[in-house]
Scaffold this motif. Structure first.
Motif, short mmCIF file in Angstrom:
data_model
loop_
_atom_site.label_atom_id
_atom_site.label_comp_id
_atom_site.label_asym_id
_atom_site.label_seq_id
_atom_site.Cartn_x
_atom_site.Cartn_y
_atom_site.Cartn_z
N TRP A 56 0.82 -1.23 0.17
CA TRP A 56 -0.03 -0.05 -0.05
C TRP A 56 0.88 1.12 0.13
CZ3 TRP A 56 -5.22 -0.32 0.65
CH2 TRP A 56 -5.95 -1.44 0.67
N GLN A 57 0.45 2.24 -0.78
CA GLN A 57 1.05 3.68 -0.39
C GLN A 57 0.04 4.50 0.05
OE1 GLN A 57 2.80 4.97 -4.32
NE2 GLN A 57 2.58 3.19 -4.99
N ILE A 58 0.17 4.95 1.28
CA ILE A 58 -0.47 6.20 1.85
C ILE A 58 -0.13 7.34 1.66
CG2 ILE A 58 -1.74 6.73 3.94
CD1 ILE A 58 -2.43 3.73 2.97
N THR A 59 -0.55 8.11 0.57
CA THR A 59 0.11 9.47 0.04
C THR A 59 -0.71 10.56 0.29
OG1 THR A 59 1.06 7.71 -1.76
CG2 THR A 59 1.11 10.12 -2.15
N PRO A 60 -0.45 11.36 1.05
CA PRO A 60 -1.02 12.67 1.08
C PRO A 60 -0.95 13.31 -0.03
CG PRO A 60 0.91 12.32 3.00
CD PRO A 60 1.11 11.36 1.95
N ARG A 61 -2.06 14.06 -0.36
CA ARG A 61 -2.21 14.89 -1.75
C ARG A 61 -1.17 16.03 -1.61
NH1 ARG A 61 -7.03 12.93 -3.93
NH2 ARG A 61 -8.49 12.17 -2.52
N THR A 62 -0.86 16.36 -0.53
CA THR A 62 -0.03 17.55 -0.48
C THR A 62 1.42 17.25 -1.21
OG1 THR A 62 1.09 19.38 0.86
CG2 THR A 62 1.01 17.21 1.72
N LEU A 63 1.80 15.96 -0.90
CA LEU A 63 2.97 15.46 -1.63
C LEU A 63 2.98 15.31 -3.09
CD1 LEU A 63 5.86 14.24 -1.65
CD2 LEU A 63 4.60 11.94 -0.90
N THR A 64 1.68 14.74 -3.48
CA THR A 64 1.36 14.80 -5.04
C THR A 64 1.43 15.92 -5.61
OG1 THR A 64 0.18 12.55 -4.55
CG2 THR A 64 -0.19 13.69 -6.70
N GLU A 65 1.01 16.94 -5.27
CA GLU A 65 0.70 18.26 -5.55
C GLU A 65 2.06 18.89 -5.49
OE1 GLU A 65 -1.79 20.32 -2.75
OE2 GLU A 65 -3.58 19.08 -3.48
N ALA A 66 2.93 18.56 -4.57
CA ALA A 66 4.38 19.09 -4.98
C ALA A 66 5.11 18.57 -5.71
CB ALA A 66 5.17 19.03 -3.31
#
Length: 128
Positions: free
Chosen positions: A86-96
């Motif tokens: 699983w990848q638990i990925t905050p949207r803030t990281l994806t946006e960056a």
């Protein structure tokens, strides 16, 4: 889990009555898992990504997976008790990362030091 289907007869790598197909739901998305037997083991080449909006949401998913027989890995990855990654990925990281340039480089460098992603640390890295 929404369904469990057992093999009605013996098959290569399995016997009648073995679990063959399972239905399950992840974040409202219906999924199907097929038991391919030992010839097709689960690997890190496949993972399920969950995008999160807050640290509380990240913590909830992370703790549900790791706290139920799973294990932590690096950079927001963890593995559940069945070996699914699983990848638990905050949207803030994806946006960056989508912004590119120095902001992406700073967020990426911060992420590389983490197991479970820390939203506040990623936000701080984004700001520089």
């Amino acid at each position: 889990m929404t369904a469990i289907h057992r093999a009605p007869g013996d098959f290569p790598g399995g016997r009648a009555g073995d679990v063959l197909v399972v239905g399950f739901t992840v974040c409202g998305i219906p999924c199907i898992g097929l038991n391919g037997g030992p010839a097709f083991p689960q690997s890190a080449a496949f993972s399920i990504q969950i995008a999160t909006d807050s640290q509380e949401e990240t913590d909830r998913y992370w703790n549900a997976i790791v706290g139920n027989g799973g294990r932590e890995s690096d950079c927001g990855w963890c593995t559940d008790r069945w070996g699914v990654n699983w990848q638990i990925t905050p949207r803030t990281l994806t946006e960056a990362m989508a912004k590119g340039g120095e902001e992406a480089a700073r967020a990426f460098a911060a992420m590389m030091t983490m197991q479970k992603i820390d939203h506040a640390a990623i936000d701080a890295a984004r700001r520089g």
